[in-house]
Design a protein around this motif. Structure first.
Motif, PDB file in Angstrom:
ATOM      1  N   ASN A  38       8.397  12.233   4.153  1.00  0.00           N
ATOM      2  CA  ASN A  38       7.344  11.428   3.504  1.00  0.00           C
ATOM      3  C   ASN A  38       7.677   9.940   3.473  1.00  0.00           C
ATOM      4  O   ASN A  38       6.981   9.159   2.809  1.00  0.00           O
ATOM      5  CB  ASN A  38       7.046  11.923   2.074  1.00  0.00           C
ATOM      6  CG  ASN A  38       6.493  13.334   2.062  1.00  0.00           C
ATOM      7  OD1 ASN A  38       5.678  13.689   2.911  1.00  0.00           O
ATOM      8  ND2 ASN A  38       6.962  14.143   1.124  1.00  0.00           N
ATOM      9  N   HIS A  56       8.283   6.055   5.065  1.00  0.00           N
ATOM     10  CA  HIS A  56       7.350   5.160   5.745  1.00  0.00           C
ATOM     11  C   HIS A  56       8.076   4.300   6.785  1.00  0.00           C
ATOM     12  O   HIS A  56       9.176   3.794   6.531  1.00  0.00           O
ATOM     13  CB  HIS A  56       6.662   4.244   4.733  1.00  0.00           C
ATOM     14  CG  HIS A  56       6.000   4.981   3.616  1.00  0.00           C
ATOM     15  ND1 HIS A  56       4.771   5.574   3.740  1.00  0.00           N
ATOM     16  CD2 HIS A  56       6.421   5.240   2.344  1.00  0.00           C
ATOM     17  CE1 HIS A  56       4.442   6.155   2.599  1.00  0.00           C
ATOM     18  NE2 HIS A  56       5.424   5.974   1.731  1.00  0.00           N
ATOM     19  N   LEU A 116       2.230   1.958  -3.432  1.00  0.00           N
ATOM     20  CA  LEU A 116       1.226   2.479  -4.363  1.00  0.00           C
ATOM     21  C   LEU A 116       1.124   4.002  -4.254  1.00  0.00           C
ATOM     22  O   LEU A 116       0.866   4.687  -5.245  1.00  0.00           O
ATOM     23  CB  LEU A 116      -0.142   1.844  -4.076  1.00  0.00           C
ATOM     24  CG  LEU A 116      -0.307   0.384  -4.488  1.00  0.00           C
ATOM     25  CD1 LEU A 116      -1.654  -0.154  -4.007  1.00  0.00           C
ATOM     26  CD2 LEU A 116      -0.200   0.237  -6.007  1.00  0.00           C
ATOM     27  N   GLU A 117       1.331   4.527  -3.054  1.00  0.00           N
ATOM     28  CA  GLU A 117       1.251   5.970  -2.842  1.00  0.00           C
ATOM     29  C   GLU A 117       2.515   6.682  -3.281  1.00  0.00           C
ATOM     30  O   GLU A 117       2.459   7.800  -3.793  1.00  0.00           O
ATOM     31  CB  GLU A 117       1.004   6.261  -1.361  1.00  0.00           C
ATOM     32  CG  GLU A 117      -0.402   5.982  -0.904  1.00  0.00           C
ATOM     33  CD  GLU A 117      -0.730   6.725   0.370  1.00  0.00           C
ATOM     34  OE1 GLU A 117       0.119   7.504   0.849  1.00  0.00           O
ATOM     35  OE2 GLU A 117      -1.848   6.528   0.877  1.00  0.00           O
ATOM     36  N   THR A 118       3.662   6.070  -3.034  1.00  0.00           N
ATOM     37  CA  THR A 118       4.941   6.717  -3.347  1.00  0.00           C
ATOM     38  C   THR A 118       5.818   5.741  -4.123  1.00  0.00           C
ATOM     39  O   THR A 118       6.771   5.173  -3.577  1.00  0.00           O
ATOM     40  CB  THR A 118       5.649   7.169  -2.056  1.00  0.00           C
ATOM     41  OG1 THR A 118       5.664   6.058  -1.135  1.00  0.00           O
ATOM     42  CG2 THR A 118       4.948   8.344  -1.422  1.00  0.00           C
ATOM     43  N   LEU A 129       0.825  -1.208   0.000  1.00  0.00           N
ATOM     44  CA  LEU A 129       0.000   0.000   0.000  1.00  0.00           C
ATOM     45  C   LEU A 129       0.857   1.256   0.000  1.00  0.00           C
ATOM     46  O   LEU A 129       0.550   2.237  -0.703  1.00  0.00           O
ATOM     47  CB  LEU A 129      -0.921  -0.003   1.222  1.00  0.00           C
ATOM     48  CG  LEU A 129      -1.987  -1.098   1.274  1.00  0.00           C
ATOM     49  CD1 LEU A 129      -2.747  -1.039   2.590  1.00  0.00           C
ATOM     50  CD2 LEU A 129      -2.958  -0.971   0.099  1.00  0.00           C
ATOM     51  N   ALA A 130       1.933   1.244   0.783  1.00  0.00           N
ATOM     52  CA  ALA A 130       2.815   2.415   0.834  1.00  0.00           C
ATOM     53  C   ALA A 130       3.446   2.681  -0.525  1.00  0.00           C
ATOM     54  O   ALA A 130       3.569   3.839  -0.958  1.00  0.00           O
ATOM     55  CB  ALA A 130       3.893   2.198   1.892  1.00  0.00           C
ATOM     56  N   GLN A 175       3.879   7.364   8.725  1.00  0.00           N
ATOM     57  CA  GLN A 175       4.546   8.138   7.686  1.00  0.00           C
ATOM     58  C   GLN A 175       5.112   9.412   8.282  1.00  0.00           C
ATOM     59  O   GLN A 175       4.456  10.092   9.072  1.00  0.00           O
ATOM     60  CB  GLN A 175       3.592   8.481   6.533  1.00  0.00           C
ATOM     61  CG  GLN A 175       4.293   9.147   5.358  1.00  0.00           C
ATOM     62  CD  GLN A 175       3.408   9.269   4.138  1.00  0.00           C
ATOM     63  OE1 GLN A 175       2.183   9.189   4.234  1.00  0.00           O
ATOM     64  NE2 GLN A 175       4.017   9.443   2.976  1.00  0.00           N
ATOM     65  N   ARG A 200      -0.941   5.901   9.517  1.00  0.00           N
ATOM     66  CA  ARG A 200      -1.649   5.756   8.255  1.00  0.00           C
ATOM     67  C   ARG A 200      -2.641   4.597   8.276  1.00  0.00           C
ATOM     68  O   ARG A 200      -3.771   4.710   7.837  1.00  0.00           O
ATOM     69  CB  ARG A 200      -0.641   5.564   7.109  1.00  0.00           C
ATOM     70  CG  ARG A 200       0.247   6.774   6.856  1.00  0.00           C
ATOM     71  CD  ARG A 200      -0.593   7.999   6.470  1.00  0.00           C
ATOM     72  NE  ARG A 200      -1.551   7.673   5.427  1.00  0.00           N
ATOM     73  CZ  ARG A 200      -1.258   7.621   4.117  1.00  0.00           C
ATOM     74  NH1 ARG A 200      -0.022   7.898   3.702  1.00  0.00           N
ATOM     75  NH2 ARG A 200      -2.180   7.318   3.226  1.00  0.00           N
ATOM     76  N   GLN A 201      -2.171   3.435   8.749  1.00  0.00           N
ATOM     77  CA  GLN A 201      -3.065   2.271   8.732  1.00  0.00           C
ATOM     78  C   GLN A 201      -2.524   1.193   9.666  1.00  0.00           C
ATOM     79  O   GLN A 201      -1.323   1.081   9.876  1.00  0.00           O
ATOM     80  CB  GLN A 201      -3.194   1.715   7.308  1.00  0.00           C
ATOM     81  CG  GLN A 201      -4.246   0.636   7.154  1.00  0.00           C
ATOM     82  CD  GLN A 201      -4.574   0.357   5.695  1.00  0.00           C
ATOM     83  OE1 GLN A 201      -4.567   1.270   4.861  1.00  0.00           O
ATOM     84  NE2 GLN A 201      -4.860  -0.886   5.371  1.00  0.00           N
TER      85      GLN A 201
END
Length: 280
Positions: A240, A242, A118-120, A115-116, A277, A267-268
């Protein structure tokens, strides 16, 4: 008939039934599975083979080895230490008593990593702190080949095991002997860590008595090393970036609150995994 002859070695099914009963009698919930894993490892066959050849007799040497390994399991030695390997995220990892045994709960950290990313997607450097057998970092390098992965541990013996797993899985990563991130000279985009987080006062299974204490227990209700790692993030984790940690769910709130003091936003949470993050 010579009455002094020893009885013939049992058939596969007979051995499995007897072994399962003995393991069940001491409260091992996975008795049948453990018996099959031990015998399959001894015969160097699959569990499917055992099911298909249940009437085949063991020979005396096979019986001797299988019984010796069963005795270890009856002493609550984990199956992974008896067979020398444990599956994690679909791959077998070599393990020894120098490393913690990879657990299914840790797979949630790989899901959070996905998931991380996918964002960055442009991140490059990942460090696996307290790598042990290398399960987390090697899996990350195998699944996400653009990552530059470093496996960190303060145990030379654990790094030997991690290196063996690197070669077996044909994955590239650096190995670094360090106390957490003390000797890591770069800035990481992602820090993953399954550090010791068990409080010695917690109720736990007898199997953990055979795992390395330094890889299992931490002071301050199990949070000492996790908090030390968080303290290192101002200088070791990129803006930014993780931080993905494993901890018992009862510890998650404390970790999230502590991390806020170091610009780490929750974040989750997934299972045993916590994703934070860095804001600035």
């Amino acid at each position: 008939m010579n009455e002094n002859l020893p009885p013939p070695a049992p058939a596969i099914n007979d051995w499995l039934i007897a072994a399962t009963r003995r393991l069940s009698d001491i409260g091992i919930a996975t008795a049948r599975l453990d018996a099959e894993l031990i015998l399959a490892h001894t015969l160097r066959v699959s569990r499917t083979y055992l099911h298909a050849h249940g009437d085949d007799n063991l020979d005396d040497r096979q019986l001797e080895i299988a019984n010796a390994r069963l005795d270890l399991r009856l002493d609550r030695v984990p199956v992974a230490y008896i067979t020398g390997h444990k599956e994690f995220y679909g791959k077998l990892f070599h393990v020894t008593t120098a490393t913690l045994i990879p657990r299914p709960e840790s797979e949630s950290l790989i899901d959070l990593l996905r998931l991380a990313l996918l964002e960055t997607p442009t991140v490059s450097r990942l460090v696996d702190v307290g790598t042990g057998s290398g399960a987390l970092g090697i899996t990350a390098a195998r699944l996400f080949t653009s990552l530059d992965v470093t496996l960190i541990d303060n145990s030379h013996q654990a790094l030997v095991v991690a290196e063996k797993n690197l070669h077996q899985q044909a994955v590239e990563a650096r190995l670094l002997h360090s106390d957490l991130l003390e000797d890591y000279s770069q800035t990481a985009d992602i820090i993953m860590a399954n550090l010791p987080y068990v409080d010695r006062d917690w109720e736990r299974s007898p199997e953990t008595d055979h795992e390395p204490a330094e890889a299992l227990f931490a002071s301050k209700q199990g949070l000492a090393l996790i908090e030390r790692l968080i303290l290192q993030t101002p200088n070791k984790l990129a803006i930014n970036g993780h931080l993905i940690l494993e901890a018992d769910p009862v510890q998650h709130r404390s970790i999230i609150e502590f991390a806020k003091n170091y610009n780490l936003q929750h974040r989750q949470t997934e299972g045993y995994g916590v994703w934070l993050q860095k804001l600035r």
